[in-house]
Design an enzyme around this catalytic site. Structure first.
Site, PDB file in Angstrom:
ATOM      1  N   GLY A 318       0.835  -1.202   0.000  1.00  0.00           N
ATOM      2  CA  GLY A 318       0.000   0.000   0.000  1.00  0.00           C
ATOM      3  C   GLY A 318       0.865   1.246   0.000  1.00  0.00           C
ATOM      4  O   GLY A 318       1.942   1.270  -0.596  1.00  0.00           O
ATOM      5  N   SER A 319       0.421   2.272   0.731  1.00  0.00           N
ATOM      6  CA  SER A 319       1.109   3.570   0.685  1.00  0.00           C
ATOM      7  C   SER A 319       2.509   3.530   1.281  1.00  0.00           C
ATOM      8  O   SER A 319       3.293   4.455   1.062  1.00  0.00           O
ATOM      9  CB  SER A 319       0.273   4.617   1.424  1.00  0.00           C
ATOM     10  OG  SER A 319      -0.999   4.704   0.824  1.00  0.00           O
ATOM     11  N   THR A 320       2.848   2.472   2.041  1.00  0.00           N
ATOM     12  CA  THR A 320       4.214   2.423   2.580  1.00  0.00           C
ATOM     13  C   THR A 320       5.221   2.243   1.455  1.00  0.00           C
ATOM     14  O   THR A 320       6.413   2.395   1.653  1.00  0.00           O
ATOM     15  CB  THR A 320       4.377   1.256   3.590  1.00  0.00           C
ATOM     16  OG1 THR A 320       4.092   0.022   2.923  1.00  0.00           O
ATOM     17  CG2 THR A 320       3.445   1.406   4.772  1.00  0.00           C
ATOM     18  N   PHE A 321       4.720   1.935   0.238  1.00  0.00           N
ATOM     19  CA  PHE A 321       5.583   1.774  -0.921  1.00  0.00           C
ATOM     20  C   PHE A 321       6.000   3.118  -1.520  1.00  0.00           C
ATOM     21  O   PHE A 321       6.970   3.215  -2.251  1.00  0.00           O
ATOM     22  CB  PHE A 321       4.821   0.944  -1.968  1.00  0.00           C
ATOM     23  CG  PHE A 321       5.648   0.377  -3.076  1.00  0.00           C
ATOM     24  CD1 PHE A 321       6.632  -0.588  -2.811  1.00  0.00           C
ATOM     25  CD2 PHE A 321       5.461   0.769  -4.395  1.00  0.00           C
ATOM     26  CE1 PHE A 321       7.393  -1.141  -3.845  1.00  0.00           C
ATOM     27  CE2 PHE A 321       6.219   0.229  -5.432  1.00  0.00           C
ATOM     28  CZ  PHE A 321       7.187  -0.729  -5.145  1.00  0.00           C
ATOM     29  N   LYS A 322       5.228   4.174  -1.166  1.00  0.00           N
ATOM     30  CA  LYS A 322       5.425   5.471  -1.826  1.00  0.00           C
ATOM     31  C   LYS A 322       6.810   6.078  -1.620  1.00  0.00           C
ATOM     32  O   LYS A 322       7.369   6.646  -2.565  1.00  0.00           O
ATOM     33  CB  LYS A 322       4.329   6.451  -1.397  1.00  0.00           C
ATOM     34  CG  LYS A 322       2.966   6.074  -1.987  1.00  0.00           C
ATOM     35  CD  LYS A 322       1.850   6.917  -1.397  1.00  0.00           C
ATOM     36  CE  LYS A 322       0.483   6.483  -1.939  1.00  0.00           C
ATOM     37  NZ  LYS A 322      -0.616   7.098  -1.186  1.00  0.00           N
TER      38      LYS A 322
END
Lengths: 617, 384
Positions: A318-322
């Site tokens: 999820g957004s932790t990939f950003k």
């Protein structure tokens, strides 16, 4: 004729020389025979004709597994047990009949004993009964003359003082299988155990040690008259882990009741301080044998207690990939810290609409704001600008979707897809795939351990790798200092922009992690990133209907909640990743746990306490 | 005795049988029977005072071996010389066949089934190699042997089987085969400086070879040097063997009174480790008597070589004597813990058919040499 005499003469001389040599060799062998039989033979000479020499093997003590402070995580406990030495029993069945009047043996146990006796050499002791009480032992000793071949033995059993708290990392041992014994005959000794998972398995060679032996003079009834020689064997080496028992237990407490995992690393060298996975199981049960009902319960539990979710569980980040996408774009020059995109709440790609989590949109955002407020549209744009190949290359370098050089037997590889990978599976790579990967969805799958490694690498700029063992038998393993790990070669401005964005997530009121900012009393700040990863697609109809809320979904379909963090922001020391399966919002379910772990790690750290003197309230 | 044309050999044979039997070395036959009797007694004891299962079966095999030995003794030595190279070729083919079709027996030793008998071609190969080398050198003068070109064929004849046995892999038998080949070259008159040249680089070769050994092979060498390192594995046999020999002492525990408790541990007590039973029950004195009997057989075989009047017979008898002595050395040294455990039986004493037939066949050739020690070979010493 002269030629015949010549070669006959040579033959005679040489044949006689060879004969002399042969006689000499037999003479030397006779001398050796005299030495073995007569000179040294006295050492073995038996007093009475009935007496004989028996070789008895001693199982080595298995090495312990300790936490970084020396707290025992896996140790040994003395246990009394009865063994049978087949060569000393004239009638095994009669001996066992008498024995079972003291300690009952069922048909299954007797079948096992008979099988073990048949499979082993006759002087190797075979286990008859384990975990004897003091009373039973005394009665066996008293009946010893009528129980030829039975000996009482003080053995060791494996104990795990913290039960389930370290089960996945430390692993467990179990009695050897016939295949193990075929590989290493020393495992046939009673009390020998083989590591099946975790550190117990990975460090099996060091933990096991080497069997010793005693040469005993025994009489016809098998009673020991005296000891002739002893070789103590080599006890297994203690393995000291990098884990912090206190931190690990805190993590297990905070994750209790959830299907979740948490990893805390020392960001400077990759030392694993805590690696928790819930629900867990009692590793001690495997030593004595797991009941079928228990096994079934573990296997059918939807929360998979036997699986080490930290290293083997895979989740969409999820957004932790950003932050990884941002670093790829900044390093490649696809965006700069001042590049902006406009977020109207969705992103149109051809005839397909990709939504931002915020329906009204974020307006004009740069990378700092996009990280702070986790704007999806910014990262759809960014991902398309930099391209999937460069995103994959960067995140692979940061430890996602690749095998880590981990000192545990099992880990999942996860996946950060590349167009080549997709084509190899017979599908075209489309731009929509890149856009989805930009927000850590789609094909992207990572483990919590990889996430923690990724945080540590983003925080320090070094290629640190996670490891759980610090030293074996006092020998320190490499990897314990930051300089053991090479720099990642990511431009400093790119790292700084991402650090600033991640710090804003937690330390500014608009950040998605504002609720988990550190108490000011600590005197240090934390950087972090929330993540909420869908496990199932949300249809456009549901979105338009507006009433959609994921907490109303069945448990299995709820999104996974993630949070990654490191602290202190300026000189990163601790990195953590928390994943709560089907926990809904990362900021609500995972972030408070990560915050508590970071706070605990910081407050246990003497150097941090020194850095902020007098800030204590 | 007059030389006959070889074509008349088979016709002439029946008339010669009585004369040949009269010339037979009965003293040697007696020694061989005596050794077999020792083996029977030891196996009888291993059986726990009964002829079954080992002693009786071994006696039957020995009887078959005796017939083979006496039959071979009557065959004209010149016919044997003519069949030497075909025999060598056949043995080499068998050896190559095990590389493809042989099955793995105990450990790495390879066997092949011929008409229901498990044969170890490497045993046959040793006798065939002796035959072939004797045939090659039988016409050669001292001067001819001095020519290095003349040594190319025998060198290849040794190298081929050694390489095949090494591939099995059976390091022990390969070394023994190499040693037999070397001894044959020595007796044939190959110059001593050539041996010096071949042996000089050995320490270096050994060093390089050790660094290329597999871990388990190194382990085996280390275990041999310190048997206590691995009392359950390879060191086990050595320790148990020494204990059994030591408990025999000077005068032994008495026949049939060995402590079976120990010997029950020895997995090879009826085969490779039979000598420990002898040492335990008959003591040092009895074991020494068996060693003396073995020495007598070696000396008798050498005497046959020395009194033969043709080079083929000399070399053949010499080769058989060396082959037998190497069996004895390796087995005794192994049992006493002087060299690593190698799986070599004590000929005629250990239980087992393959080695027995090979040894008795060799002795048959040896006796044939003695019966025909005065015959004249056609075209002898015609090198040049």
């Amino acid at each position: 004729m002269r030629r015949e005499t010549r070669r006959a003469g040579v033959f005679t001389r040489r044949a006689l020389a060879v004969l002399a040599g042969q006689t000499a060799v037999l003479g030397l062998l006779s001398a050796r025979l005299y030495q073995v039989q007569v000179t040294e033979g006295r050492r073995y000479a038996t007093r009475a004709r009935q007496n004989s020499i028996s070789l008895r093997m001693i199982a080595p003590v298995r090495g312990r597994i300790l936490d970084r402070g020396g707290v025992v995580l896996a140790g040994n406990k003395q246990a009394w047990r009865a063994l049978l030495i087949a060569e000393q029993s004239h009638d095994i069945d009669r001996t066992l009949d008498r024995f079972s009047r003291i300690v009952p043996l069922d048909a299954r146990a007797r079948a096992r004993i008979r099988r073990d006796v048949a499979q082993n050499r006759r002087f190797i002791p075979v286990l008859v009964a384990d975990f004897l009480t003091w009373d039973q032992m005394a009665r066996i000793e008293a009946a010893a003359p009528r129980l030829p071949g039975i000996v009482i033995d003080v053995g060791q059993t494996r104990v795990y003082p913290f039960g389930p708290d370290f089960a996945h990392v430390v692993g467990y041992v179990a009695p050897p299988t016939p295949a193990d014994v075929a590989r290493d005959p020393a495992l046939a000794l009673p009390g020998m155990r083989v590591g099946r998972t975790g550190v117990e398995r990975f460090r099996e060679r060091d933990l096991q040690g080497q069997a010793g032996s005693v040469q005993l003079e025994v009489d016809a009834a098998g009673r020991v008259i005296r000891e002739l020689a002893r070789d103590g064997g080599v006890p297994g080496a203690d393995v000291t882990l990098t884990l912090d028992a206190g931190l690990q237990r805190l993590a297990m407490r905070r994750l209790a009741g959830l299907s979740a995992s948490a990893v805390v690393l020392d960001a400077r060298d990759g030392a694993v301080l805590a690696m928790a996975s819930t629900p867990s199981f009692d590793p001690g049960l495997f030593d004595t044998g797991v009941s079928e009902a228990q096994w079934k319960a573990w296997i059918t539990d939807p929360m998979a207690p036997l699986i080490d979710k930290a290293a083997v569980g895979v989740y969409a980040p999820g957004s932790t990939f950003k932050p990884g996408v941002a670093l790829a774009a900044l390093s490649a020059g696809a965006i700069t810290p001042t590049t902006t995109f406009f977020c109207p709440g969705y992103f149109q790609l051809g005839n397909r609409k990709f939504y931002c989590w915020k329906r009204g949109g974020h307006g004009t955002v740069d990378v700092h704001t996009a990280l702070q407020q986790s704007c999806d549209v910014f990262f759809y744009h960014t991902a398309l600008q930099v391209g999937m190949d460069r995103i994959a290359a960067m995140t692979h370098r940061l430890g996602l979707g690749v095998r880590l050089p981990l000192d545990l037997p099992l880990q999942a590889r996860g996946l950060v897809p590349t167009p080549a990978w997709r084509r190899a599976h017979g599908h075209p790579w489309v731009l929509g795939d890149t856009a989805l990967a930009g927000i850590g969805q789609g094909f992207v799958q990572v483990t919590p351990l990889q996430l923690a490694t990724y945080v540590a690498r983003v925080a320090t700029g070094r290629a640190v790798a996670p490891h759980v063992a610090a030293s074996i038998g006092g020998r320190v393993l490499p990897g314990g200092v930051a300089s053991d790990w090479p720099l990642l070669d990511i431009p400093q401005p790119a790292l700084k922009a991402v650090h600033d964005g991640l710090a804003a997530v937690v330390n500014t009121p608009l950040g998605t992690g504002w609720t988990v900012r550190l108490p000011p009393a600590l005197g240090v700040r934390m950087a972090g990133k929330t993540g909420t990863a869908q496990v199932t697609g949300v249809s456009q109809a549901e979105r338009l209907a507006g009433g959609f809320h994921s907490s109303q979904l069945p448990w299995k379909l709820r999104p996974n909640a993630l949070f990654i963090a490191f602290a202190p922001v300026t000189a990163p020391r601790y990195a953590t990743a928390v994943v709560v399966a089907h926990g809904n919002e990362g900021a609500e379910a995972a972030a408070p746990i990560a915050r508590d772990l970071i706070v605990a790690a910081l407050s246990r750290d003497p150097t941090v306490a020194q850095a902020a003197p007098g800030t204590k309230s | 005795m007059k030389a006959r044309a070889e074509g008349r050999l088979l016709v002439a044979l029946p008339f010669d049988v009585t004369a040949k039997l009269a010339r037979l070395n009965w003293g040697f036959v007696l020694l061989v029977c005596l050794l077999a009797a020792v083996g029977y007694a030891a196996l009888y004891s291993v059986d726990g005072g009964s002829p079954k299962p080992y002693a009786e079966a071994q006696a039957v095999r020995f009887a078959a071996g005796l017939v083979l030995m006496l039959g071979l003794a009557l065959v004209d030595i010149r016919l044997i010389a003519r069949l030497a190279w075909p025999a060598y070729g056949a043995a080499l083919l068998l050896l190559a066949a095990v590389a493809r079709f042989g099955h793995v027996g105990k450990g790495a030793e390879r066997w092949i089934d011929v008409a229901g008998i498990a044969l170890q071609p490497s045993e046959l190969m040793k006798v065939a190699l002796v035959l072939a080398l004797a045939a090659w050198f039988r016409r050669a003068s001292w001067e001819r042997v001095g020519s290095p070109l003349f040594l190319i064929v025998p060198a290849l004849a040794i190298a081929a089987p050694v390489a095949l046995i090494l591939k099995e892999p059976n390091l022990g038998t390969a070394v023994i085969t190499l040693a037999i080949g070397g001894a044959m070259l020595l007796a044939a008159g190959v110059r001593l400086w050539l041996f010096a040249l071949a042996i000089a680089p050995l320490p270096l070769v050994a060093r390089i070879a050790y660094s290329h050994l597999h871990g388990y092979q190194k382990q085996r060498i280390l275990t041999f040097l310190h048997p206590e390192r691995d009392p359950l594995g390879a060191g086990y046999n050595i320790i148990q063997s020494k204990i059994a020999l030591g408990s025999g002492g000077m005068w032994g525990q008495g026949y049939l009174h060995g402590t079976q408790g120990h010997l029950g541990f020895l997995p090879e007590k009826q085969t490779d480790f039979i000598f420990t039973t002898i040492g335990e029950e008959w003591g040092f004195v009895g074991a020494l008597a068996v060693v003396a009997l073995l020495l007598l057989i070696i000396v008798a075989a050498m005497l046959i070589a020395l009194r033969c009047r043709h080079q083929f017979g000399r070399l053949l008898a010499f080769g058989v004597a060396v082959d037998f002595s190497l069996y004895v050395f390796v087995n005794l040294a192994m049992v006493m813990g002087v060299i690593p455990v190698g799986g070599v039986p004590l000929p005629l004493v250990s239980y087992g058919g393959s080695a027995l037939i090979a040894v008795m066949g060799g002795f048959g050739l040896l006796l044939s040499v003695d019966v025909h020690r005065d015959v004249v070979f056609p075209r002898d010493l015609e090198d040049g």
